[in-house]
Write a protein that holds these residues in place. Structure first.
Motif, PDB file in Angstrom:
ATOM      1  N   THR A   1       4.017   1.515  10.120  1.00 16.23           N
ATOM      2  CA  THR A   1       5.347   1.424   9.510  1.00 16.23           C
ATOM      3  C   THR A   1       5.801   2.789   9.024  1.00 16.23           C
ATOM      4  OG1 THR A   1       4.954  -0.861   8.796  1.00 16.23           O
ATOM      5  CG2 THR A   1       6.704   0.351   7.663  1.00 16.23           C
ATOM      6  N   TYR A   2       4.902   3.489   8.310  1.00 20.49           N
ATOM      7  CA  TYR A   2       5.219   4.857   7.895  1.00 20.49           C
ATOM      8  C   TYR A   2       5.511   5.736   9.109  1.00 20.49           C
ATOM      9  CZ  TYR A   2       3.933   4.371   2.940  1.00 20.49           C
ATOM     10  OH  TYR A   2       3.901   4.027   1.617  1.00 20.49           O
TER      11      TYR A   2
ATOM     12  N   MET B   1       0.848  -1.203   0.000  1.00 19.35           N
ATOM     13  CA  MET B   1       0.000   0.000   0.000  1.00 19.35           C
ATOM     14  C   MET B   1       0.881   1.249   0.000  1.00 19.35           C
ATOM     15  SD  MET B   1      -2.909   1.142   2.730  1.00 19.35           S
ATOM     16  CE  MET B   1      -3.912  -0.270   2.381  1.00 19.35           C
ATOM     17  N   PHE B   2       0.607   2.185  -0.922  1.00 17.19           N
ATOM     18  CA  PHE B   2       1.400   3.390  -1.033  1.00 17.19           C
ATOM     19  C   PHE B   2       0.813   4.515  -0.174  1.00 17.19           C
ATOM     20  CE2 PHE B   2       2.214   1.077  -4.989  1.00 17.19           C
ATOM     21  CZ  PHE B   2       3.604   1.042  -4.958  1.00 17.19           C
ATOM     22  N   PHE B   3       1.658   5.500   0.091  1.00 13.32           N
ATOM     23  CA  PHE B   3       1.266   6.617   0.948  1.00 13.32           C
ATOM     24  C   PHE B   3       0.032   7.322   0.397  1.00 13.32           C
ATOM     25  CE2 PHE B   3       1.553  11.046   2.307  1.00 13.32           C
ATOM     26  CZ  PHE B   3       1.712  10.906   3.677  1.00 13.32           C
ATOM     27  N   LYS B   4      -0.027   7.503  -0.928  1.00  8.48           N
ATOM     28  CA  LYS B   4      -1.125   8.248  -1.546  1.00  8.48           C
ATOM     29  C   LYS B   4      -2.471   7.559  -1.399  1.00  8.48           C
ATOM     30  CE  LYS B   4       1.646  10.750  -4.971  1.00  8.48           C
ATOM     31  NZ  LYS B   4       1.864  11.008  -6.412  1.00  8.48           N
TER      32      LYS B   4
ATOM     33  N   GLU C   1      -5.027  -1.631   7.137  1.00  9.03           N
ATOM     34  CA  GLU C   1      -4.171  -0.471   6.871  1.00  9.03           C
ATOM     35  C   GLU C   1      -3.200  -0.171   8.002  1.00  9.03           C
ATOM     36  OE1 GLU C   1      -6.843   2.588   4.204  1.00  9.03           O
ATOM     37  OE2 GLU C   1      -7.194   2.496   6.365  1.00  9.03           O
ATOM     38  N   ARG C   2      -3.529  -0.585   9.213  1.00 14.64           N
ATOM     39  CA  ARG C   2      -2.792  -0.093  10.372  1.00 14.64           C
ATOM     40  C   ARG C   2      -1.313  -0.469  10.377  1.00 14.64           C
ATOM     41  NH1 ARG C   2      -7.921  -1.424  14.093  1.00 14.64           N
ATOM     42  NH2 ARG C   2      -9.148   0.363  13.386  1.00 14.64           N
TER      43      ARG C   2
ATOM     44  N   LEU D   1      -7.123   8.771  17.082  1.00 12.24           N
ATOM     45  CA  LEU D   1      -7.566   9.353  15.811  1.00 12.24           C
ATOM     46  C   LEU D   1      -7.176   8.460  14.639  1.00 12.24           C
ATOM     47  CD1 LEU D   1      -7.466  13.040  14.739  1.00 12.24           C
ATOM     48  CD2 LEU D   1      -6.307  11.371  13.296  1.00 12.24           C
ATOM     49  N   ILE D   2      -5.936   7.958  14.652  1.00 19.12           N
ATOM     50  CA  ILE D   2      -5.477   7.069  13.582  1.00 19.12           C
ATOM     51  C   ILE D   2      -6.310   5.791  13.547  1.00 19.12           C
ATOM     52  CG2 ILE D   2      -3.559   5.624  12.811  1.00 19.12           C
ATOM     53  CD1 ILE D   2      -3.182   8.560  12.168  1.00 19.12           C
TER      54      ILE D   2
END
Length: 420
Positions: free
Chosen positions: A139-140, A1-4, A133-134, A124-125
């Motif tokens: 990781t990011y 999964m990319f940042f965008k 997604e988590r 919030l995240i």
């Protein structure tokens, strides 16, 4: 999964995480050295403990209120107080004079608000991410935080004492930008449910009973104590060890014999922090690949041995290249033990009580950080060799505890699951 592909609110939060981490790390790692220089080691240690105490209070209050009035209000209020705090700290260290106790008061507000905002940001995240997604988000977050730490620590190492006023001012501007970006672009992610009057009356006792029940589980309690020892030793780098290196290497010395570059203890401290962060960010995946077929128990124990050996050397040596090699050893150990330790933690935490366990574990980590203040106090009475021996002893105790935990891990976790 990319940042965008992530939720726009998560993207904004990760961007704010980077700029806020980078800016605050130009000053926070060196605050204890500043206070030690201004008011002495004993007073500096006491003030540091006070700062950590209000951080804990802020976390407790921020997490509680966030679940009752929403996320965004707590974040905005916290960021605004942080902005005011750094503005005040800047003028308490302006060309017109230096006032360490006024600086300390402003940092009480800063750390209380930081403590209040942290659990709210985490919530919030979780609110706006899916379970799939988590892992990507975290990781990011891990990489971005470490990159911010590396850049901020290096900037602070060379600019803190000469440009302290401008650094504090710059951090306050970043806090103000964070406030406005949050206000304009981050939406409320949680709508609180109204509580019954009975729940409000008995909430404290229910919370107390829940935490008492967690502490009754021996495996988790011993695991937390062992983790506390790890954090306690690691935090000495920017506290007792940092002050010692700065005081002993107070004149520029050659970094290595074949280079003309000269550094003092303060610069060296920044280099060690940056080295650790860069090594962890760049080589974690490589180390993980190399040891993937090893037995987890051996990976954990060898990693802890390398980690504590490195920090024990750092706590006594004053030779720059030895300190850099010791940090390399400690960083390799850190990259080895952390994945195994976190896996152990996830296995022992029951699904229906995860938040309670993790909250208590977070407090354990904060207590580990707080011991840095205790080391600062006793460093005025004990010689460096005694404190190095203490650090080595803490490492030995930690390794023994994890040796026993890994030996009985399966049976203890099974008993704990049944007890819940």
């Amino acid at each position: 999964m990319f940042f965008k592909s992530l939720n726009p609110t998560i993207q904004i939060r990760l961007f704010l995480l980077f700029i806020s981490t980078m800016s605050t790390m130009t000053v926070l790692p060196y605050l204890i050295i500043y206070l030690s220089d201004q008011v002495g080691n004993v007073i500096a240690g006491i003030l540091f403990l006070a700062v950590m105490f209000v951080n804990v209070l802020g976390s407790i209050l921020g997490g509680y209120l966030s679940d009752r009035i929403g996320r965004k209000k707590i974040i905005l209020l916290s960021e605004f107080i942080i902005f005011i705090g750094f503005i005040g700290a800047a003028f308490a260290n302006s060309p017109g004079g230096t006032f360490p106790y006024v600086t300390f008061i402003f940092f009480l507000f800063i750390q209380f608000s930081t403590g209040a905002a942290n659990p709210v940001y985490q919530a919030l995240i979780i609110d706006i991410s899916t379970p799939e997604e988590r892992r990507v988000v975290y990781t990011y977050s891990y990489w971005i935080r470490n990159l911010g730490i590396a850049i901020g620590s290096l900037i602070g190492a060379f600019l803190f004492f000469d440009y302290i006023f401008l650094l504090f001012l710059g951090v306050s501007v970043i806090a103000l930008c964070t406030f406005f970006i949050t206000f304009l672009f981050i939406q409320e992610t949680y709508t609180p449910v109204k509580e019954k009057k009975e729940e409000k009356k008995h909430m404290f006792f229910l919370m107390l009973r829940s935490y008492t029940k967690v502490l009754s589980h021996r495996f988790f309690t011993v695991f937390s104590i062992a983790s506390l020892l790890i954090v306690s030793v690691e935090e000495q780098l920017t506290n007792y060890i940092g002050v010692r290196i700065t005081n002993v290497i107070n004149e520029p010395v050659q970094l290595v014999s074949f280079l003309s570059l000269e550094i003092n203890g303060f610069n060296l401290l920044g280099i060690l922090k940056t080295e650790n962060t860069i090594l962890v960010v760049v080589f974690t995946m490589l180390i993980t690949q190399v040891i993937r077929t090893w037995n987890d128990r051996y990976v954990l124990l060898i990693g802890l041995l390398l980690f504590f050996s490195g920090y024990t050397i750092i706590s006594i040596s004053t030779t720059p290249y030895i300190l850099i090699i010791a940090m390399l050893i400690a960083s390799i150990g850190e990259m080895m033990y952390i994945p195994v330790k976190e896996t152990m933690l996830s296995k022992m935490v029951p699904d229906h009580a995860r938040s309670t366990y993790m909250a208590l574990y977070s407090i354990t980590v904060i207590l580990g950080v707080s011991t840095a203040g205790i080391f600062m106090i006793i460093s005025s009475w004990l010689p460096p060799l005694a404190l190095t021996s203490l650090i080595g002893f803490m490492g030995a105790v930690c390794i023994v505890l994890f040796f026993n935990l890994t030996r009985i891990e399966k049976s203890i976790i099974k008993q704990n699951k049944k007890a819940m």
